[in-house]
Motif scaffolding. Structure first.
Motif, PDB file in Angstrom:
ATOM      1  N   ALA A 169      -0.473   4.824  -0.990  1.00 14.22           N
ATOM      2  CA  ALA A 169      -1.704   5.179  -0.143  1.00 14.22           C
ATOM      3  C   ALA A 169      -0.849   5.058   1.342  1.00 14.22           C
ATOM      4  O   ALA A 169      -1.351   6.948   1.174  1.00 14.22           O
ATOM      5  N   ASP A 170       0.089   4.806   1.514  1.00 15.88           N
ATOM      6  CA  ASP A 170       0.836   5.813   3.346  1.00 15.88           C
ATOM      7  C   ASP A 170       1.597   6.789   2.656  1.00 15.88           C
ATOM      8  O   ASP A 170       1.764   7.910   3.390  1.00 15.88           O
ATOM      9  N   VAL A 200      -0.294  14.316   3.344  1.00 20.42           N
ATOM     10  CA  VAL A 200      -1.322  14.784   4.321  1.00 20.42           C
ATOM     11  C   VAL A 200      -1.093  15.286   5.657  1.00 20.42           C
ATOM     12  O   VAL A 200      -1.468  16.437   5.912  1.00 20.42           O
ATOM     13  N   GLY A 201      -0.451  14.145   6.188  1.00 17.88           N
ATOM     14  CA  GLY A 201      -0.169  14.764   7.389  1.00 17.88           C
ATOM     15  C   GLY A 201       0.496  15.849   7.958  1.00 17.88           C
ATOM     16  O   GLY A 201       0.655  16.796   8.169  1.00 17.88           O
ATOM     17  N   ASP A 235       0.731  -1.341  -0.270  1.00 20.10           N
ATOM     18  CA  ASP A 235      -0.262  -0.222  -0.111  1.00 20.10           C
ATOM     19  C   ASP A 235       0.823   1.460   0.080  1.00 20.10           C
ATOM     20  O   ASP A 235       0.496   1.958   0.715  1.00 20.10           O
ATOM     21  N   CYS A 266      -9.687  16.665   3.108  1.00 18.38           N
ATOM     22  CA  CYS A 266      -9.344  15.275   3.045  1.00 18.38           C
ATOM     23  C   CYS A 266     -10.702  14.598   1.947  1.00 18.38           C
ATOM     24  O   CYS A 266     -11.527  14.122   2.811  1.00 18.38           O
ATOM     25  N   ASP A 267     -10.692  14.007   1.865  1.00 16.68           N
ATOM     26  CA  ASP A 267     -11.513  12.382   0.919  1.00 16.68           C
ATOM     27  C   ASP A 267     -10.804  11.606   0.444  1.00 16.68           C
ATOM     28  O   ASP A 267     -10.630  11.187  -1.130  1.00 16.68           O
ATOM     29  N   ILE A 268      -9.661  10.441   0.831  1.00 16.20           N
ATOM     30  CA  ILE A 268      -8.750   9.423   0.275  1.00 16.20           C
ATOM     31  C   ILE A 268      -9.219   8.310   1.170  1.00 16.20           C
ATOM     32  O   ILE A 268      -8.668   7.372   0.399  1.00 16.20           O
ATOM     33  N   GLU A 269     -10.292   8.305   1.617  1.00 13.37           N
ATOM     34  CA  GLU A 269     -11.028   6.581   1.597  1.00 13.37           C
ATOM     35  C   GLU A 269     -11.459   6.384   0.718  1.00 13.37           C
ATOM     36  O   GLU A 269     -12.882   6.562   0.491  1.00 13.37           O
ATOM     37  N   LEU A 305       0.503   8.908   0.784  1.00 16.25           N
ATOM     38  CA  LEU A 305      -0.303   9.733   0.475  1.00 16.25           C
ATOM     39  C   LEU A 305      -0.378  10.320   2.554  1.00 16.25           C
ATOM     40  O   LEU A 305      -1.023  11.507   2.217  1.00 16.25           O
ATOM     41  N   LYS A 306      -1.430   9.775   2.439  1.00 16.90           N
ATOM     42  CA  LYS A 306      -1.318   9.536   4.314  1.00 16.90           C
ATOM     43  C   LYS A 306       0.078  10.661   4.875  1.00 16.90           C
ATOM     44  O   LYS A 306      -0.558  11.337   5.534  1.00 16.90           O
ATOM     45  N   GLU A 307       0.752  10.069   3.980  1.00 15.26           N
ATOM     46  CA  GLU A 307       2.042  11.201   5.492  1.00 15.26           C
ATOM     47  C   GLU A 307       2.117  12.529   5.042  1.00 15.26           C
ATOM     48  O   GLU A 307       2.156  13.542   5.314  1.00 15.26           O
TER      49      GLU A 307
END
Length: 561
Positions: A43-44, A50-51, A40, A63-66, A46-48
């Motif tokens: 996805a990982d 964004v945080g 992943d 955000c709408d990432i799920e 991108l989450k990193e």
């Protein structure tokens, strides 16, 4: 800030070199660790990113990432419940790619930098490819533009590698990378690079699960310590990209197109994963342990199996995946499957347990490519639909990475015959014109079963015999025929004369050893594939039998006692 930086953009992401990264090892354990890292990774990352952006700016991004839930894809809308657009919105993730809308190009650039760094730090040697186009509001245009942009990015992108060793540095032999100061020695005491350290760290995090599987790894081997045979299997879906594009390339409305794509991507990911999980459950029932997952990435799957279970596992997977479809638009499920059903090609590399795993994977992948090439020939398709095909290779030396050259060198006889019919078509399309084709799996199975039967007593010429073609070739004679085939036609014909004197026959009741070529191609050995595979094959029914699983468990308990 210029006006262009304030415009919304569509970004597409891909990570380059994943297959090489996962399989650049001689050890299955390390490949599993590498697979855990990349599973992943986008996805990982991108989450990193964004945080970190939220942390830097002191306020969270909208955000709408799920994009998917436990029961299916989430409904897509360009705006939230208040009619506001998102700063970051994932459209869907599938096929190794991710598609994301950013409210502003400047935000996209910041996030891309963090994502690229994250991929580098977490993998050491992989690269993030990113294509960005201005969002026009017409999905069909943006979709085409971002794919074209990605192709351009990949063509121009330098395939960079981490800094190599200098004369004063210690080097890890298997990668050529500098030894990591963090953990300079691997488990076997040899120098380890940063890449190997990261893989080992991921493997340690999953060690409990991996140890549970690898504790039984000897069950993959046919005869441990002597002629142990395992197989690497690589499965890949057919024409997925083309079929997806045909479904959505004319959709102009974003919400309609993305919701359709989410359903397609979800169906692909979960169909392949679910069928693989079902296969694991069936083949690993009781005390058996025949299937070991290495990598599942959408329709791209690699696993290790006991040698005798390899062909049966491909047969099972192909049969089950063909019952599912990537999209549903008809009330009649059979019609959905006819139009959008899955099919796969597979490559199998049979190897001894000491054979380099990375080489076996390359051979399995090349066999899969060979199967795809045959499957896509016009005469083998049904209105463009491709069937299920597989190819296999018995690994004898590490020079076989170049499959085409190996087959030219080792499977063409000195008298000009080709020993191989393979690849083989598994049941799916049932084309009438191919009903009696020699490269159908049913024919291969029948021949293998014939050659595997118990030997019959010799029958002198002229004596009364049972029905021709029903068990008149002993296993020793079968092995002699296999070895004689490589010597060329004169030796084969001499051996056939001997068999005729003993009233022996081939699976079809004749003593025909070759399929005649068409003038532009050589004659082909009719039975060589079955003879080469007969020691590495068991029928599918064996692995689906509860009784067999119970007997296997009892035998293992007896061995332990």
């Amino acid at each position: 800030m210029c006006a262009e930086q304030n415009k919304a953009v569509l970004a597409m992401y891909d990570v380059r070199g994943i297959q090489d990264y996962v399989f650049r090892t001689a050890k299955v354990r390390d490949a599993i660790g590498a697979s855990a890292i990349v599973e992943d990774i986008i996805a990982d990352a991108l989450k990193e990113a964004v945080g970190k952006i939220a942390e830097e700016d002191g306020s969270p991004l909208k955000c709408d990432i799920e994009w998917e839930g436990e029961t299916g894809p989430e409904e897509f809308s360009l705006t939230d419940g208040n009619g506001d657009s998102y700063d970051v919105q994932v459209l869907y993730i599938g096929g190794g790619n991710a598609f994301v809308i950013y409210k502003e190009r400047s935000l996209c650039i910041r996030i891309n930098k963090i994502m690229a760094r994250y991929v580098l730090e977490e993998t050491y040697s992989l690269q993030l490819a990113a294509a960005v186009v201005e969002k026009s509001g017409d999905y069909s245009v943006d979709y085409r533009n971002v794919f074209n942009r990605m192709n351009s990015v990949k063509a121009k992108m330098s395939v960079s590698r981490p800094l190599g060793t200098l004369p004063v540095m210690e080097m890890e032999l298997k990668t050529g990378y500098p030894v990591s100061p963090e953990d300079p020695k691997s488990a076997d005491g040899r120098p380890a690079s940063r890449e190997s350290v990261l893989k080992k760290r991921a493997e340690r995090e999953k060690r409990k699960d991996i140890d549970k599987i690898l504790k039984k790894f000897s069950t993959y081997e046919t005869e441990k310590g002597t002629d142990s045979t395992i197989a690497v299997v690589h499965l890949d879906g057919n024409n997925m990209g083309l079929r997806i594009r045909s479904l959505i390339e004319k959709e102009r409305d974003y919400e309609t197109a993305v919701n359709k794509m989410r359903h397609i991507s979800y169906n692909i990911n979960h169909s392949y994963k679910d069928v693989f999980a079902d296969m694991e459950e069936k083949f690993n029932a009781g005390e058996r342990n025949f299937i070991l997952k290495i990598l599942t990435a959408g329709d791209d799957i690699t696993y290790v199996t006991n040698g005798k279970a390899a062909v049966a596992s491909v047969e099972y997977f192909a049969e089950e995946i063909a019952k599912r479809s990537m999209y549903r638009e008809e009330e009649d499920e059979d019609e959905n499957i006819r139009k959008y059903g899955f099919s796969v090609c597979a490559g199998i590399a049979f190897m001894h347990s000491h054979f380099p795993f990375s080489v076996a994977y390359d051979i399995a992948e090349n066999c899969c490519g060979s199967a795809k090439k045959k499957a896509k020939k016009e005469e083998n398709t049904d209105g463009g639909k491709i069937g299920n095909w597989f190819d296999f290779h018995i690994c004898k030396n590490s020079d076989a990475r170049d499959l085409k050259e190996t087959r030219r060198r080792e499977y063409m006889t000195g008298t000009g015959e080709n020993l191989l019919i393979r690849p083989y078509e598994l049941p799916l399309l049932n084309l009438p014109e191919r009903e009696k084709a020699h490269d159908k799996y049913e024919s291969l199975k029948e021949a293998i079963e014939f050659f595997r039967r118990d030997s019959q007593p010799d029958q002198p010429a002229g004596t009364e015999t049972a029905e021709p073609g029903k068990g008149y070739l002993s296993k020793s004679h079968a092995k002699t025929l296999r070895n004689t085939y490589s010597l060329g036609r004169p030796q084969v014909e001499r051996f056939l004369s001997f068999l005729q004197s003993r009233n022996r026959t081939m699976p079809d009741g004749s003593l025909e050893a070759y399929i005649s070529g068409d003038g532009s191609s050589p004659d082909i050995a009719r039975w060589y594939d079955a003879l080469e595979l007969m020691d590495d094959y068991e029928p599918l029914e064996i692995f689906l039998s509860d009784d067999a699983a119970q007997e296997d468990g009892e035998e293992r308990e007896e061995e332990q006692r």
